[in-house]
Write a protein that holds these residues in place. Structure first.
Motif, PDB file in Angstrom:
ATOM      1  N   ALA A 164       0.791  -1.161  -0.230  1.00 44.20           N
ATOM      2  CA  ALA A 164       0.215   0.236   0.067  1.00 44.20           C
ATOM      3  C   ALA A 164       1.254   0.832   0.161  1.00 44.20           C
TER       4      ALA A 164
ATOM      5  N   GLU B  77      -3.427  -2.966 -14.679  1.00 43.90           N
ATOM      6  CA  GLU B  77      -4.300  -3.647 -14.680  1.00 43.90           C
ATOM      7  C   GLU B  77      -4.201  -4.972 -15.262  1.00 43.90           C
TER       8      GLU B  77
ATOM      9  N   TRP C  96       0.065  -7.917 -11.194  1.00 42.61           N
ATOM     10  CA  TRP C  96       0.036  -8.404  -9.633  1.00 42.61           C
ATOM     11  C   TRP C  96       0.593  -8.686  -9.167  1.00 42.61           C
TER      12      TRP C  96
ATOM     13  N   GLY D 231       1.824   2.630  -3.262  1.00 46.49           N
ATOM     14  CA  GLY D 231       0.825   3.050  -4.359  1.00 46.49           C
ATOM     15  C   GLY D 231       0.324   1.992  -5.009  1.00 46.49           C
ATOM     16  N   PHE D 232       0.716   0.761  -4.628  1.00 41.38           N
ATOM     17  CA  PHE D 232      -0.275  -0.144  -5.459  1.00 41.38           C
ATOM     18  C   PHE D 232      -1.789   0.189  -4.889  1.00 41.38           C
ATOM     19  N   GLU D 233      -2.613  -0.387  -5.847  1.00 48.95           N
ATOM     20  CA  GLU D 233      -4.002  -0.778  -5.471  1.00 48.95           C
ATOM     21  C   GLU D 233      -4.590  -2.309  -4.904  1.00 48.95           C
ATOM     22  N   LYS D 234      -5.419  -2.149  -3.709  1.00 47.07           N
ATOM     23  CA  LYS D 234      -5.397  -3.369  -3.332  1.00 47.07           C
ATOM     24  C   LYS D 234      -6.537  -3.847  -4.096  1.00 47.07           C
ATOM     25  N   ASN D 235      -7.047  -4.747  -4.247  1.00 45.10           N
ATOM     26  CA  ASN D 235      -8.213  -5.354  -4.217  1.00 45.10           C
ATOM     27  C   ASN D 235      -8.969  -6.930  -4.307  1.00 45.10           C
TER      28      ASN D 235
ATOM     29  N   TRP E  59      -2.030  -7.161  -4.836  1.00 45.38           N
ATOM     30  CA  TRP E  59      -1.726  -5.545  -5.349  1.00 45.38           C
ATOM     31  C   TRP E  59      -1.968  -5.216  -6.635  1.00 45.38           C
TER      32      TRP E  59
END
Length: 138
Positions: A22, A44, A47, A25-29, A40
Motif C-alpha cells: 500500500a 491493470e 498484479w 502506491g499499489f491498489e488493493k483489490n 495488489w
C-alpha cells in the motif's frame, strides 16, 4: 482480454506486507483478498499476490518450500519507472514502509537508472527507468 501476470510471493506477516505494498502506491483489490492472501494491482495487467506461507505452500509440490531473504535468488521482480525521480520515490517509499535498499539507485549502464529494494520478507524488487536516447542501440 490482455494477458496478465500475477507475481505470487509468500509472506510471514500479511499485515506488514499489506502496509508495504500500500505504501508503494499499489491498489488493493478487496475482491481477491482475505485473511490468507491479498491482491495488489500494479497496473491493470500486472498484479502482486501476497500469500500467507501456509497458503503459498499449498501450491508447491515435490517437497519445495517458500524462501525468504538472503541466499540464492531465483527471481528479481522488475518494473519500469516513468522518470529517474519516480525511481528515487519508489526507494523512499520502500524504506518508509518496511523495506530495505538492496542496491542503491545508480546508472550502472548508459541510460539505465535503477534501484533495488527488498520487501519485508526479503523479496527483491527493482524499479528502473531508461533514457532511450542515451541507451546504446536506441
Amino acid at each position: 482480454m490482455a494477458r496478465m501476470i500475477f507475481v505470487n510471493l509468500p509472506t510471514k506477516d500479511l499485515a506488514a506486507s499489506d502496509a508495504f505494498y500500500a505504501g508503494l502506491g499499489f491498489e488493493k483489490n478487496t475482491d481477491f483478498s482475505n485473511e490468507v492472501a491479498t491482491a495488489w494491482m500494479i497496473t491493470e495487467t500486472i498484479w502482486v499476490m501476497v500469500l500467507s506461507e501456509e497458503f503459498y505452500s499449498s501450491f508447491l509440490r515435490n517437497g519445495d518450500k517458500a524462501t525468504y531473504g538472503a541466499g540464492p535468488r531465483e527471481v528479481l521482480n522488475a518494473i519500469s519507472g516513468e522518470t529517474r525521480e519516480e525511481v528515487d520515490e519508489f526507494a523512499r517509499l520502500a524504506l518508509a514502509h518496511g523495506g530495505t535498499i538492496y542496491r542503491e539507485a545508480a546508472e550502472e549502464f548508459p541510460g539505465m537508472y535503477s534501484v533495488a529494494f527488498l520487501d519485508p520478507d526479503g523479496h527483491e524488487w527493482e524499479v528502473g527507468w531508461m533514457d532511450m536516447e542515451a541507451t546504446p542501440g536506441a
